[in-house]
Design a protein around this motif. Structure first.
Motif, PDB file in Angstrom:
ATOM      1  N   ASP A  99      16.199  49.530  14.594  1.00  0.00           N
ATOM      2  CA  ASP A  99      16.166  48.766  15.731  1.00  0.00           C
ATOM      3  C   ASP A  99      14.790  48.147  15.680  1.00  0.00           C
ATOM      4  OD1 ASP A  99      15.989  47.812  18.512  1.00  0.00           O
ATOM      5  OD2 ASP A  99      15.059  49.686  19.180  1.00  0.00           O
ATOM      6  N   PRO A 100      14.896  46.602  15.679  1.00  0.00           N
ATOM      7  CA  PRO A 100      13.433  46.157  15.443  1.00  0.00           C
ATOM      8  C   PRO A 100      12.319  46.271  16.687  1.00  0.00           C
ATOM      9  CG  PRO A 100      15.406  44.661  15.160  1.00  0.00           C
ATOM     10  CD  PRO A 100      15.865  45.651  15.506  1.00  0.00           C
ATOM     11  N   TRP A 101      13.325  46.198  18.055  1.00  0.00           N
ATOM     12  CA  TRP A 101      12.134  46.479  19.234  1.00  0.00           C
ATOM     13  C   TRP A 101      11.722  47.721  19.010  1.00  0.00           C
ATOM     14  CZ3 TRP A 101      16.740  43.849  18.844  1.00  0.00           C
ATOM     15  CH2 TRP A 101      17.058  42.335  19.546  1.00  0.00           C
ATOM     16  N   GLY A 102      12.278  48.951  18.507  1.00  0.00           N
ATOM     17  CA  GLY A 102      11.696  50.061  18.148  1.00  0.00           C
ATOM     18  C   GLY A 102      10.552  50.143  17.109  1.00  0.00           C
ATOM     19  N   LEU A 103      10.876  49.440  16.246  1.00  0.00           N
ATOM     20  CA  LEU A 103       9.901  49.074  15.195  1.00  0.00           C
ATOM     21  C   LEU A 103       8.556  48.508  15.739  1.00  0.00           C
ATOM     22  CD1 LEU A 103       8.534  49.313  12.186  1.00  0.00           C
ATOM     23  CD2 LEU A 103      10.147  47.350  11.494  1.00  0.00           C
ATOM     24  N   ALA A 104       8.896  47.425  16.717  1.00  0.00           N
ATOM     25  CA  ALA A 104       7.540  46.845  17.147  1.00  0.00           C
ATOM     26  C   ALA A 104       6.825  47.724  18.049  1.00  0.00           C
ATOM     27  CB  ALA A 104       8.341  45.748  17.920  1.00  0.00           C
ATOM     28  N   ALA A 105       7.372  48.712  18.806  1.00  0.00           N
ATOM     29  CA  ALA A 105       6.899  49.907  19.600  1.00  0.00           C
ATOM     30  C   ALA A 105       6.043  50.625  18.511  1.00  0.00           C
ATOM     31  CB  ALA A 105       7.956  50.300  20.514  1.00  0.00           C
ATOM     32  N   HIS A 106       6.629  51.048  17.598  1.00  0.00           N
ATOM     33  CA  HIS A 106       6.124  52.117  16.629  1.00  0.00           C
ATOM     34  C   HIS A 106       4.729  51.117  16.066  1.00  0.00           C
ATOM     35  CE1 HIS A 106       5.514  54.919  13.351  1.00  0.00           C
ATOM     36  NE2 HIS A 106       5.348  53.842  12.371  1.00  0.00           N
ATOM     37  N   LEU A 107       4.719  49.870  15.858  1.00  0.00           N
ATOM     38  CA  LEU A 107       3.700  49.303  15.192  1.00  0.00           C
ATOM     39  C   LEU A 107       2.613  48.733  16.345  1.00  0.00           C
ATOM     40  CD1 LEU A 107       5.601  47.056  12.675  1.00  0.00           C
ATOM     41  CD2 LEU A 107       4.352  49.136  12.144  1.00  0.00           C
ATOM     42  N   ALA A 108       2.911  49.187  17.563  1.00  0.00           N
ATOM     43  CA  ALA A 108       2.292  48.552  18.706  1.00  0.00           C
ATOM     44  C   ALA A 108       1.795  47.158  18.821  1.00  0.00           C
ATOM     45  CB  ALA A 108       0.854  49.167  18.761  1.00  0.00           C
ATOM     46  N   ILE A 109       3.191  46.477  18.529  1.00  0.00           N
ATOM     47  CA  ILE A 109       3.213  45.068  18.584  1.00  0.00           C
ATOM     48  C   ILE A 109       4.047  44.704  19.671  1.00  0.00           C
ATOM     49  CG2 ILE A 109       3.807  42.714  17.562  1.00  0.00           C
ATOM     50  CD1 ILE A 109       3.454  44.249  14.889  1.00  0.00           C
ATOM     51  N   PRO A 110       3.377  44.199  21.002  1.00  0.00           N
ATOM     52  CA  PRO A 110       4.290  43.916  21.913  1.00  0.00           C
ATOM     53  C   PRO A 110       5.293  42.648  21.861  1.00  0.00           C
ATOM     54  CG  PRO A 110       2.078  43.944  22.669  1.00  0.00           C
ATOM     55  CD  PRO A 110       1.998  44.032  21.075  1.00  0.00           C
ATOM     56  N   VAL A 111       6.556  42.814  22.240  1.00  0.00           N
ATOM     57  CA  VAL A 111       7.528  42.023  22.136  1.00  0.00           C
ATOM     58  C   VAL A 111       7.820  41.253  23.374  1.00  0.00           C
ATOM     59  CG1 VAL A 111       9.913  41.373  21.318  1.00  0.00           C
ATOM     60  CG2 VAL A 111       8.432  43.169  19.982  1.00  0.00           C
ATOM     61  N   LEU A 112       8.057  40.039  23.595  1.00  0.00           N
ATOM     62  CA  LEU A 112       7.959  39.327  24.953  1.00  0.00           C
ATOM     63  C   LEU A 112       9.230  38.468  25.117  1.00  0.00           C
ATOM     64  CD1 LEU A 112       6.506  39.080  27.575  1.00  0.00           C
ATOM     65  CD2 LEU A 112       5.139  37.203  26.531  1.00  0.00           C
ATOM     66  N   PRO A 113      10.090  38.515  25.634  1.00  0.00           N
ATOM     67  CA  PRO A 113      11.123  37.594  25.927  1.00  0.00           C
ATOM     68  C   PRO A 113      10.740  36.219  26.294  1.00  0.00           C
ATOM     69  CG  PRO A 113      11.873  39.517  27.185  1.00  0.00           C
ATOM     70  CD  PRO A 113      10.295  39.557  26.590  1.00  0.00           C
ATOM     71  N   LEU A 114      11.011  35.109  25.686  1.00  0.00           N
ATOM     72  CA  LEU A 114      10.710  33.805  26.267  1.00  0.00           C
ATOM     73  C   LEU A 114      10.984  33.303  27.852  1.00  0.00           C
ATOM     74  CD1 LEU A 114       9.560  31.065  25.478  1.00  0.00           C
ATOM     75  CD2 LEU A 114      11.983  30.355  25.039  1.00  0.00           C
ATOM     76  N   THR A 115      11.912  33.942  28.166  1.00  0.00           N
ATOM     77  CA  THR A 115      11.963  33.908  29.689  1.00  0.00           C
ATOM     78  C   THR A 115      11.091  34.475  30.875  1.00  0.00           C
ATOM     79  OG1 THR A 115      13.767  35.435  29.740  1.00  0.00           O
ATOM     80  CG2 THR A 115      14.603  33.185  29.461  1.00  0.00           C
ATOM     81  N   ASP A 116      10.450  35.360  30.000  1.00  0.00           N
ATOM     82  CA  ASP A 116       9.561  36.240  30.856  1.00  0.00           C
ATOM     83  C   ASP A 116       8.134  35.286  31.108  1.00  0.00           C
ATOM     84  OD1 ASP A 116      10.837  38.143  31.144  1.00  0.00           O
ATOM     85  OD2 ASP A 116       9.662  39.688  30.067  1.00  0.00           O
ATOM     86  N   LEU A 117       7.893  34.038  30.423  1.00  0.00           N
ATOM     87  CA  LEU A 117       6.786  33.305  30.343  1.00  0.00           C
ATOM     88  C   LEU A 117       6.882  32.461  31.691  1.00  0.00           C
ATOM     89  CD1 LEU A 117       6.208  32.273  26.743  1.00  0.00           C
ATOM     90  CD2 LEU A 117       5.308  34.235  28.003  1.00  0.00           C
ATOM     91  N   GLU A 148       4.888  31.187  33.662  1.00  0.00           N
ATOM     92  CA  GLU A 148       3.685  30.185  33.723  1.00  0.00           C
ATOM     93  C   GLU A 148       4.086  28.718  33.058  1.00  0.00           C
ATOM     94  OE1 GLU A 148       3.354  33.162  31.085  1.00  0.00           O
ATOM     95  OE2 GLU A 148       3.116  33.931  32.924  1.00  0.00           O
ATOM     96  N   ILE A 149       4.926  28.861  32.077  1.00  0.00           N
ATOM     97  CA  ILE A 149       5.323  27.658  31.539  1.00  0.00           C
ATOM     98  C   ILE A 149       6.791  27.306  31.736  1.00  0.00           C
ATOM     99  CG2 ILE A 149       3.151  27.681  29.897  1.00  0.00           C
ATOM    100  CD1 ILE A 149       5.223  28.789  27.836  1.00  0.00           C
ATOM    101  N   PRO A 150       7.160  27.054  32.946  1.00  0.00           N
ATOM    102  CA  PRO A 150       8.695  26.927  33.277  1.00  0.00           C
ATOM    103  C   PRO A 150       9.151  25.684  32.496  1.00  0.00           C
ATOM    104  CG  PRO A 150       7.221  26.152  35.138  1.00  0.00           C
ATOM    105  CD  PRO A 150       6.452  26.876  34.108  1.00  0.00           C
ATOM    106  N   ASP A 151       8.481  24.641  32.207  1.00  0.00           N
ATOM    107  CA  ASP A 151       9.231  23.401  31.369  1.00  0.00           C
ATOM    108  C   ASP A 151       9.537  23.704  30.071  1.00  0.00           C
ATOM    109  OD1 ASP A 151       8.997  21.954  33.719  1.00  0.00           O
ATOM    110  OD2 ASP A 151       7.049  20.914  33.252  1.00  0.00           O
TER     111      ASP A 151
END
Length: 193
Positions: free
Chosen positions: A31-49, A51-54
């Motif tokens: 699971d890449p999301w699990g690997l990212a958590a293991h490596l302490a690399i935050p993973v952010l969905p684009l739609t969470d941004l 502040e830059i709606p355009d």
């Protein structure tokens, strides 16, 4: 692009080491999301941004194929932003690709060249492609898929990848040929002296 000698073998070794760290069997899905958590690399969905709606609107509705994922550096920290409007299998591949850059220690680079065009290092991109493939479908996984006689669709679903990625891994690992060779030898009629 040709990779340096031994690099493909190194990717298989890295994929095995990562699975060991995550206490996964060598042929288990990753699971890449699990690997990212293991490596302490935050993973952010684009739609969470928000502040830059355009920009979000452009890359999620107007031109969703124009943006897959990117690693953003904040000093020595990495954050992966990925397009969550893509299919789940595409998201997994994109995140694994960005994680591969991190695992390979690829340094940050500028996103755009002096003309405003996207900059990318072909060698680093090819390396990340190979490692991300090995992370998602290890050599042992590819061999197991063939040995078990799984359909391409079932194998892809089991590993959370696209059929195209699964087909590529089966081909580049030589899984089909290797298992066919083993079966020929194992079931060949024996000659009596």
């Amino acid at each position: 692009m040709e990779l340096r000698r031994g690099f493909k073998t190194e990717t298989n070794d890295i994929a095995r080491e990562i699975r060991q760290e995550l206490t996964l069997k060598s042929a288990a899905p990753l699971d890449p999301w699990g690997l990212a958590a293991h490596l302490a690399i935050p993973v952010l969905p684009l739609t969470d941004l928000e502040e830059i709606p355009d920009a979000v609107g452009h890359f999620t509705r107007a031109e969703p194929s124009a943006f897959s994922a990117v690693t953003v550096f904040l000093g020595t920290r990495r954050i992966i932003v990925y397009n969550d409007r893509h299919s789940r299998t595409r998201q997994a591949a994109d995140i694994a690709h960005e994680l591969a850059h991190a695992l390979l220690g690829h340094p940050p680079s500028t996103a755009l060249d002096e003309r405003g065009c996207r900059y990318w290092n072909p060698e680093m991109e090819e390396e990340a492609k190979w490692l991300s493939g090995a992370l998602l479908v290890s050599e042992e996984a590819a061999l197991g898929v063939v040995l078990q006689g799984k359909s391409l669709a079932d194998a892809a679903a089991d590993y959370g990848v696209s059929q195209a990625l699964m087909r590529w891994r089966l081909n580049v690992t030589g899984a089909l040929k290797r298992i066919a060779r083993v079966k020929r030898v194992r079931f060949a009629p024996r000659r009596l002296p």
